[in-house]
Design a protein around this motif. Structure first.
Motif, PDB file in Angstrom:
ATOM      1  N   UNK A   1      50.638 -55.302 -57.186  1.00 18.86           N
ATOM      2  CA  UNK A   1      49.712 -54.529 -56.135  1.00 18.86           C
ATOM      3  C   UNK A   1      48.757 -54.907 -56.252  1.00 18.86           C
ATOM      4  N   UNK A   2      48.247 -55.563 -55.935  1.00 21.75           N
ATOM      5  CA  UNK A   2      46.282 -55.602 -56.736  1.00 21.75           C
ATOM      6  C   UNK A   2      44.906 -54.492 -55.885  1.00 21.75           C
TER       7      UNK A   2
ATOM      8  N   UNK B   1      48.177 -51.117 -58.361  1.00 22.84           N
ATOM      9  CA  UNK B   1      47.249 -51.614 -59.776  1.00 22.84           C
ATOM     10  C   UNK B   1      46.525 -51.637 -59.088  1.00 22.84           C
ATOM     11  N   UNK B   2      44.976 -50.424 -59.515  1.00 24.75           N
ATOM     12  CA  UNK B   2      44.050 -50.414 -59.325  1.00 24.75           C
ATOM     13  C   UNK B   2      43.224 -51.639 -60.089  1.00 24.75           C
ATOM     14  N   UNK B   3      42.101 -52.013 -59.674  1.00 22.45           N
ATOM     15  CA  UNK B   3      40.679 -53.046 -60.727  1.00 22.45           C
ATOM     16  C   UNK B   3      39.502 -51.999 -60.371  1.00 22.45           C
TER      17      UNK B   3
ATOM     18  N   UNK C   1      41.768 -48.690 -67.654  1.00 22.09           N
ATOM     19  CA  UNK C   1      42.664 -48.798 -66.488  1.00 22.09           C
ATOM     20  C   UNK C   1      43.581 -49.933 -66.778  1.00 22.09           C
ATOM     21  N   UNK C   2      43.150 -50.824 -67.528  1.00 24.37           N
ATOM     22  CA  UNK C   2      44.419 -51.878 -68.215  1.00 24.37           C
ATOM     23  C   UNK C   2      45.514 -51.126 -69.354  1.00 24.37           C
ATOM     24  N   UNK C   3      43.771 -50.668 -70.372  1.00 28.61           N
ATOM     25  CA  UNK C   3      45.322 -50.226 -71.422  1.00 28.61           C
ATOM     26  C   UNK C   3      45.586 -48.573 -71.400  1.00 28.61           C
ATOM     27  N   UNK C   4      44.969 -48.089 -70.651  1.00 29.27           N
ATOM     28  CA  UNK C   4      45.623 -46.556 -70.768  1.00 29.27           C
ATOM     29  C   UNK C   4      46.365 -46.283 -69.216  1.00 29.27           C
ATOM     30  N   UNK C   5      45.200 -46.022 -68.455  1.00 28.77           N
ATOM     31  CA  UNK C   5      46.568 -45.987 -67.055  1.00 28.77           C
ATOM     32  C   UNK C   5      48.158 -47.167 -66.518  1.00 28.77           C
ATOM     33  N   UNK C   6      47.275 -47.809 -66.528  1.00 20.98           N
ATOM     34  CA  UNK C   6      48.618 -49.091 -66.730  1.00 20.98           C
ATOM     35  C   UNK C   6      49.422 -49.048 -67.410  1.00 20.98           C
TER      36      UNK C   6
ATOM     37  N   UNK D   1      51.251 -41.224 -58.279  1.00 17.71           N
ATOM     38  CA  UNK D   1      50.486 -42.482 -57.745  1.00 17.71           C
ATOM     39  C   UNK D   1      49.387 -42.710 -58.027  1.00 17.71           C
ATOM     40  N   UNK D   2      48.555 -43.604 -58.028  1.00 16.48           N
ATOM     41  CA  UNK D   2      47.589 -43.803 -57.135  1.00 16.48           C
ATOM     42  C   UNK D   2      46.877 -43.895 -56.490  1.00 16.48           C
ATOM     43  N   UNK D   3      46.160 -42.724 -55.901  1.00 13.74           N
ATOM     44  CA  UNK D   3      45.519 -42.266 -54.505  1.00 13.74           C
ATOM     45  C   UNK D   3      45.065 -43.841 -53.350  1.00 13.74           C
ATOM     46  N   UNK D   4      44.745 -44.067 -54.309  1.00 19.37           N
ATOM     47  CA  UNK D   4      43.470 -45.281 -54.269  1.00 19.37           C
ATOM     48  C   UNK D   4      44.581 -46.471 -53.702  1.00 19.37           C
ATOM     49  N   UNK D   5      45.757 -46.719 -53.229  1.00 20.82           N
ATOM     50  CA  UNK D   5      46.934 -48.032 -53.101  1.00 20.82           C
ATOM     51  C   UNK D   5      48.182 -47.275 -53.533  1.00 20.82           C
TER      52      UNK D   5
END
Length: 416
Positions: free
Chosen positions: A253-254, A169-171, A187-192, A207-211
């Protein structure tokens, strides 16, 4: 016939985002009721029967400004047994020197130096082959991993041998500008929201490439990351799922990341994302026709429909502009681009989607609701950006020569 076609396109331009918003909201609510409701957020994850070694992988290219902070957060993971592998992929700044110094501070850190800019996919490949563990957690060189993130993702990998990857969950860290605030909400309202819905409906687009955490045997099964795909994360997600590996989303998993806060940087990033989606669609669509790949049909159909919507929106705007200079037939005239009753309805549903997602997401960031005010600008700014990048990216993907190595470019890290 023309009259009916233009009228149909205008209806499609309105109903597509409306339908998708309702679909994503319903899926996210189901996800919340099934997996999140009643569970304490930001709490320590459950105890496991065993704690196998995990390899934390960080591919770096010109990350001298951020790499110390990134390694420090990785070293603080609550997971009891892990190693850190940092890959210096032909950096031209002091990234390599800093990583060598950090090995004296962190005994479980290993550094791989690649000569020349080989690209993120090659860096991930090299680290994976050097890893001692069968479980990998891959993060970007500017990412700050929450101390419990590895544990949360390992809960899924340990629960089923068919789970090939778990996306976190990227922030957003940088929030000083309007673009930064909009991306916090995005990232909260659309991607998540979309990842929750896609998890419910069967397949995750990427998947999110950053995590992301991976099972090494799953990566070996699909041939690891492709070095000629502009977005390695979208590509590996499709190939894993086409080989029937399961991908899960773990909101606990932030990971705190930096995002572009200039229009130029944002355009380059979103164009790369759009081109990556088009590349995987063009490369794998023959395989998708097989019945065994039917669970991927929804993901592929949604992406094709979103591309069609982008082109329809561009055609609508062009017709509206042309009618100011040329006498078009009445059937081809676009009355107005200003919001009418349908635009107001679409806006209200959009804001409802943002509200629902923020109510769910505040479990992980209590004050994220303050960004609801800024999200009123999101449909105007980011829908236009999505449309433009999608239209430009498709021909770029179509005419890209296969086998061309995708290499690093230093991204816009925002204003901090």
């Amino acid at each position: 016939m023309i009259d009916g076609a233009v009228h149909g396109l205008l209806k499609f331009a309105f109903f597509y985002p409306l339908a998708m918003s309702l679909l994503w909201m319903s899926g996210a609510i189901i996800y919340f009721l099934r997996w999140e409701r009643g569970a304490p957020a930001r709490a320590k994850p459950q105890a496991l029967a065993s704690y196998p070694m995990v390899s934390l992988i960080v591919p770096c290219h010109n990350e001298g400004e951020h790499v110390r902070e990134t390694i420090a957060h990785l070293a603080e993971q609550s997971w009891p047994d892990f190693e850190i592998i940092a890959v210096n992929d032909g950096s031209t700044d002091d990234t390599g020197q800093q990583l060598d110094q950090l090995m004296n501070e962190y005994p479980n850190l290993r550094v791989l130096h690649l000569s020349g800019n080989q690209g993120k996919a090659m860096g991930l490949r090299a680290a994976t082959l050097a890893a001692k563990s069968e479980y990998l957690v891959c993060v970007d060189g500017d990412a700050l991993l929450d101390r419990y993130a590895t544990h949360w993702m390992m809960v899924h990998l340990m629960s089923s041998a068919r789970v090939g990857a778990v996306t976190g969950n990227p922030r957003i860290r940088n929030r000083s500008t309007l673009l930064g605030k909009l991306q916090v909400g995005e990232f909260s309202c659309v991607i998540g929201l979309i990842k929750r819905a896609q998890r419910v409906y069967g397949r995750i687009f990427t998947v999110s490439g950053v995590i992301t955490a991976f099972r090494k045997v799953a990566l070996h099964d699909v041939g690891y990351w492709k070095t000629d795909m502009v977005t390695d994360d979208i590509d590996v997600s499709w190939r894993l799922q086409m080989r029937h590996w399961e991908i899960r989303f773990e909101p606990n998993a932030l990971c705190w990341i930096l995002m572009p806060e200039t229009f130029k940087g944002l355009w380059r990033q979103r164009l790369r994302w759009a081109q990556g989606g088009s590349e995987v669609l063009l490369r794998y669509w023959p395989k998708l026709l097989h019945w065994r790949q039917r669970r991927m049909w929804v993901v592929a159909l949604e992406y094709v429909t979103s591309l069609a919507w982008s082109y329809v929106m561009v055609a609508t705007v062009l017709l509206w502009l042309l009618q100011g200079f040329f006498p078009l037939p009445p059937a081809m005239r676009v009355p107005t681009l200003l919001p009418q009753w349908n635009g107001v309805l679409l806006g209200l549903v959009c804001m409802l989607q943002f509200l629902v997602s923020l109510l769910i997401d505040r479990r992980y960031e209590k004050r994220v609701g303050r960004y609801y005010y800024w999200m009123i600008w999101y449909p105007i700014a980011f829908w236009m950006l999505t449309i433009a990048t999608s239209v430009v990216a498709l021909p770029k993907a179509m005419f890209k020569r296969r086998g061309t190595r995708a290499r690093w470019t230093s991204p816009d890290r925002g204003v901090r």
